[in-house]
Design a protein around this motif. Structure first.
Motif, mmCIF file in Angstrom:
data_model
loop_
_atom_site.group_PDB
_atom_site.id
_atom_site.type_symbol
_atom_site.label_atom_id
_atom_site.label_comp_id
_atom_site.label_asym_id
_atom_site.label_seq_id
_atom_site.Cartn_x
_atom_site.Cartn_y
_atom_site.Cartn_z
ATOM 1 N N UNK A 49 0.834 -1.209 0.000
ATOM 2 C CA UNK A 49 0.000 0.000 0.000
ATOM 3 C C UNK A 49 0.866 1.256 0.000
ATOM 4 N N UNK A 54 2.073 1.768 -3.442
ATOM 5 C CA UNK A 54 0.917 2.183 -4.255
ATOM 6 C C UNK A 54 0.660 3.680 -4.086
ATOM 7 N N UNK A 83 -6.531 1.551 8.623
ATOM 8 C CA UNK A 83 -6.257 0.118 8.626
ATOM 9 C C UNK A 83 -6.400 -0.396 7.199
ATOM 10 N N UNK A 113 -6.110 -3.609 4.345
ATOM 11 C CA UNK A 113 -6.410 -5.035 4.255
ATOM 12 C C UNK A 113 -5.613 -5.620 3.092
ATOM 13 N N UNK A 114 -5.758 -6.927 2.911
ATOM 14 C CA UNK A 114 -5.031 -7.591 1.822
ATOM 15 C C UNK A 114 -5.362 -6.919 0.487
ATOM 16 N N UNK A 115 -4.339 -6.656 -0.278
ATOM 17 C CA UNK A 115 -4.538 -5.931 -1.539
ATOM 18 C C UNK A 115 -5.029 -6.874 -2.635
ATOM 19 N N UNK A 116 -5.909 -6.377 -3.485
ATOM 20 C CA UNK A 116 -6.413 -7.181 -4.593
ATOM 21 C C UNK A 116 -5.268 -7.544 -5.553
ATOM 22 N N UNK A 117 -5.257 -8.769 -6.083
ATOM 23 C CA UNK A 117 -4.147 -9.195 -6.951
ATOM 24 C C UNK A 117 -3.862 -8.255 -8.123
ATOM 25 N N UNK A 118 -4.891 -7.652 -8.687
ATOM 26 C CA UNK A 118 -4.635 -6.740 -9.823
ATOM 27 C C UNK A 118 -3.864 -5.512 -9.360
ATOM 28 N N UNK A 119 -4.158 -5.064 -8.156
ATOM 29 C CA UNK A 119 -3.441 -3.909 -7.620
ATOM 30 C C UNK A 119 -2.014 -4.301 -7.234
ATOM 31 N N UNK A 136 -0.056 -4.174 -10.221
ATOM 32 C CA UNK A 136 0.254 -2.784 -10.559
ATOM 33 C C UNK A 136 1.440 -2.287 -9.719
ATOM 34 N N UNK A 146 -12.772 -16.368 -7.581
ATOM 35 C CA UNK A 146 -12.361 -15.279 -8.447
ATOM 36 C C UNK A 146 -12.723 -15.603 -9.884
ATOM 37 N N UNK A 160 -13.686 -7.582 4.693
ATOM 38 C CA UNK A 160 -12.258 -7.890 4.637
ATOM 39 C C UNK A 160 -11.846 -8.872 5.739
ATOM 40 N N UNK A 204 -8.309 1.580 -0.613
ATOM 41 C CA UNK A 204 -8.849 0.394 0.065
ATOM 42 C C UNK A 204 -10.206 0.023 -0.512
ATOM 43 N N UNK A 207 -9.643 -1.815 -3.790
ATOM 44 C CA UNK A 207 -9.261 -3.212 -3.567
ATOM 45 C C UNK A 207 -10.470 -4.041 -3.118
ATOM 46 N N UNK A 222 -12.934 -4.497 -5.966
ATOM 47 C CA UNK A 222 -12.496 -5.495 -6.950
ATOM 48 C C UNK A 222 -12.661 -6.908 -6.405
ATOM 49 N N UNK A 223 -12.350 -7.082 -5.119
ATOM 50 C CA UNK A 223 -12.495 -8.420 -4.524
ATOM 51 C C UNK A 223 -13.965 -8.848 -4.495
ATOM 52 N N UNK A 267 -5.192 0.389 -17.061
ATOM 53 C CA UNK A 267 -4.229 -0.291 -16.191
ATOM 54 C C UNK A 267 -3.249 -1.124 -17.011
ATOM 55 N N UNK A 268 -1.978 -1.205 -16.547
ATOM 56 C CA UNK A 268 -1.012 -2.017 -17.303
ATOM 57 C C UNK A 268 -1.347 -3.507 -17.199
#
Lengths: 269, 386
Positions: free
Chosen positions: A152, A155, A229, A231-237, A240, B34, B277, B320, B323, B326-327, B385-386
């Motif tokens: 994060x 990012x 706080x 949380x776990x970052x999304x895989x696409x992010x 990135x 997913x 989350x 946040x 993310x 997207x999840x 996005x790349x």
């Protein structure tokens, strides 16, 4: 001092930095108890399922970023087997809030505890350590609490670092003892940054534990509103973030960190 | 209006699959689920809901026990936006044509006073209700703002009926409310009235909308939970009703820049995001302490919430929410129907498992509409996005 190391997943606990931290604590003359949570067969099956997915994800990120995975290499000896060879006491439990774990801590009568990748410590357990419980958090507090905080930080183009803090019942909300910035250089990936954070943690945690035994450590309470706080970052992010590092788009690439980073006051970033 | 192999056999297949999925997981939805989601098949299914009525409105959805359901004015109204936007995004002119047909059908079933009936055209209940009228007003305004002539007068009639009914406290009388109670999700109606007030410079509509939104804010607790955020008295708020409420407030903020509206949206969303989350999933209903009171998931509400979180991330620059959005999108998309059965292929069930109490054994047209809106929005914000 009598110090309990709290960790989890004993069958897979192979990271070097944990072994280095424990070895330093032992060399400094502390008595150790290694207390594990998530040690049941079911916990380990879950770990395998999770870890396999995570490893696949990291590998795919590395391929995308064109980097190497060497930063993630670790020895094959578990911390638990290393401890056994040195006659360090061990205790295995499924959850930290179960009675057995509480009794084991109470019997051993510790002075302090160190978290090395442990579960959240339930509030009632925290009172069983008169010198406190300390944790090395892989982000700069108070701004970055929670998970994936190095990711994060990159990012958001904020500095990456390690904060050592006292553990309270919240998530990374305890008073901050020390903060260290981590340089990010060209060619770094999330794995190499994390490895650097681990090395710094292994170096500073034993120092702080030793100070716990003497005078009261100066620690700064966090202003929670100064941070969030995460949380776990999304895989696409995550992809990135790796791309950002690989393309040197992270604003603090090759920036020399502040020479007095460990001052607990003020906010970085 | 049933489609082979028939709802009963199909229902058995879907039910058995969902039972298996539930057994395989301790939690109600697959936390690591997913899937990218398929906008094209979602839109194709929505087109089918239009075709099966003989292009007289959009079917309320497909029931695994009763087959295709009659046309539903309320959701046909807000489906217009989806067809217009997807048509523009994918450069498919036939979708714009369908949107116009839906609007024309709405005008044919519009009551003389401007209100829109409760229920489907098959219910034969000639009683106007506020929420349904607001949703159709959105449809008229979407068409008008897309440059399609002929919808202004219908919009005006509905907007004036809605604005005239708002009481000083911001609510409508019980006789024009679903189950005779006020609902916080009427913030979506206030949003429609604000849109109308911009189009027609109608200050009465704008004042009424602000009163309604003020009432909605007054129903929010400090922890983000809403009183009166239910369809019927005595229920706990569902994620569907919460998301309706939040979307109305969010869009009202975008139109008025009143920080109180976005503040309320963020308060509730932060709480739900934390729940999502930490637990990895959101269940259908929550009590005033945000304790889940159901064991099933309302997929419709999740699709709406994911869209709102993605939108919040753009407004507040808080990644946040990006993310988490997207999840949640991945999770919802996992449940988009992939069975090679034309009656359901591409659709989103109302609940998981399919027998969950929100639209049980049904694929409501609005669930798939919100999924399509979500997938389209995600495609727009991640296009560079790349």
């Amino acid at each position: 001092m009598r110090v309990i190391i709290l960790s989890r997943y004993p069958r897979f606990d192979r990271l070097d930095w944990k072994r280095h931290t424990a070895a330093r604590l032992l060399a400094d003359g502390h008595e150790l108890l290694l207390l594990y949570s998530r040690s049941s067969i079911r916990d380990h099956i879950e770990f395998l399922a999770h870890e396999r997915a995570l490893r696949d994800r990291l590998r795919s990120q590395m391929r995308l970023a064109g980097g190497s995975t060497s930063g993630a290499r670790s020895i094959r000896v578990t911390l638990a087997s290393w401890a056994r060879q040195r006659a360090v006491e061990l205790a295995f439990h499924s959850r930290l809030d179960e009675d057995g774990a509480r009794r084991a801590i109470s019997r051993w009568r510790p002075d302090a505890a160190v978290l090395l990748g442990a579960d959240l410590v339930p509030g009632p357990l925290l009172t069983m350590f008169p010198r406190g419980v300390v944790n090395a958090h892989f982000g700069l507090l108070p701004k970055y609490r929670g998970m994936n905080v190095a990711e994060w930080s990159v990012y958001n183009d904020d500095p990456v670092g390690v904060s050592v803090h006292f553990v309270d019942p919240g998530v990374d909300t305890g008073s901050v003892i020390r903060r260290d910035l981590i340089p990010v250089n060209r060619g770094d990936t999330l794995l190499t940054i994390r490895e650097r954070q681990r090395q710094v943690s292994a170096a500073i945690l034993p120092e702080i534990v030793s100070q716990l035994g003497g005078r009261q450590l100066e620690a700064t309470p966090q202003r929670l509103e100064a941070g969030r706080q995460y949380y776990r970052m999304h895989p696409r992010m995550l992809r990135y973030v790796e791309y950002k590092l690989a393309s040197h788009l992270y604003a603090l690439t090759d920036v020399v960190p502040d020479p007095t980073p460990s001052a607990p006051h003020g906010e970085l970033g | 209006m049933t489609t082979r192999p028939g709802p009963v056999l199909g229902g058995a297949v879907v039910g058995a699959r969902d039972a298996g999925r539930r057994l395989a997981r301790r939690n109600v939805v697959n936390r690591s689920a997913r899937k990218s989601g398929d906008l094209e098949s979602a839109i194709s299914w929505l087109c089918r809901t239009h075709d099966v009525t003989g292009r007289q409105g959009s079917s309320k959805g497909f029931s695994l026990t009763a087959g295709w359901l009659p046309a539903y004015p309320e959701t046909t109204g807000y489906l217009i936006e989806t067809f217009l936007k997807c048509g523009q995004y994918a450069a498919v002119s036939s979708l714009r044509g369908r949107a116009i047909e839906l609007g024309e059908w709405e005008m044919r079933v519009q009551r003389r006073d401007g209100g829109v009936i409760e229920g489907t055209v098959g219910d034969l209940v000639d009683r106007p209700v506020v929420f349904n009228s607001g949703m159709v007003l959105h449809g008229y305004l979407d068409l008008h703002q897309a440059g399609v002539p002929g919808f202004y007068d219908a919009a005006s009639l509905t907007a004036r009926w809605l604005a005239a009914g708002i009481r000083p406290d911001g609510t409508w009388p019980p006789d024009v409310e679903y189950h005779a109670m006020p609902h916080t999700y009427n913030s979506r109606v206030a949003w429609a009235l604000l849109r109308w007030s911009r189009v027609a410079n109608d200050t009465t509509a704008a004042d009424g909308a602000r009163r309604q939104l003020g009432w909605v804010l007054s129903r929010q607790h400090a922890n983000g939970w809403f009183t009166s955020c239910t369809f019927k008295p005595g229920q706990d708020p569902s994620t569907h009703a919460i998301a309706y409420t939040l979307r109305g407030l969010l869009e009202a903020y975008l139109l008025t820049q009143d920080d109180a509206y976005i503040g309320a949206v963020i308060t509730t969303s932060e709480r739900l995001m934390k729940e999502f989350e930490i637990r990895g999933a959101l269940l259908a209903c929550y009590d005033s302490e945000w304790r889940a009171t159901t064991t099933y998931t309302c997929l419709t509400g999740l699709a709406q919430l994911a869209r709102i979180w993605l939108q919040i991330s753009r407004i507040t620059d808080d990644p946040r929410f990006l993310s988490a959005g997207l999840k949640l999108t991945d999770q919802v998309a996992f449940y988009q129907e992939r069975l090679a059965w034309t009656a359901v292929h591409g659709a989103l069930p109302g609940s998981f498992p399919v027998w969950g109490r929100y639209a049980p054994f049904q694929y409501p047209n609005w669930a798939t509409k919100f999924l399509a809106d979500l997938l389209l929005y995600r495609a727009e914000i991640t296009s560079d996005w790349p």
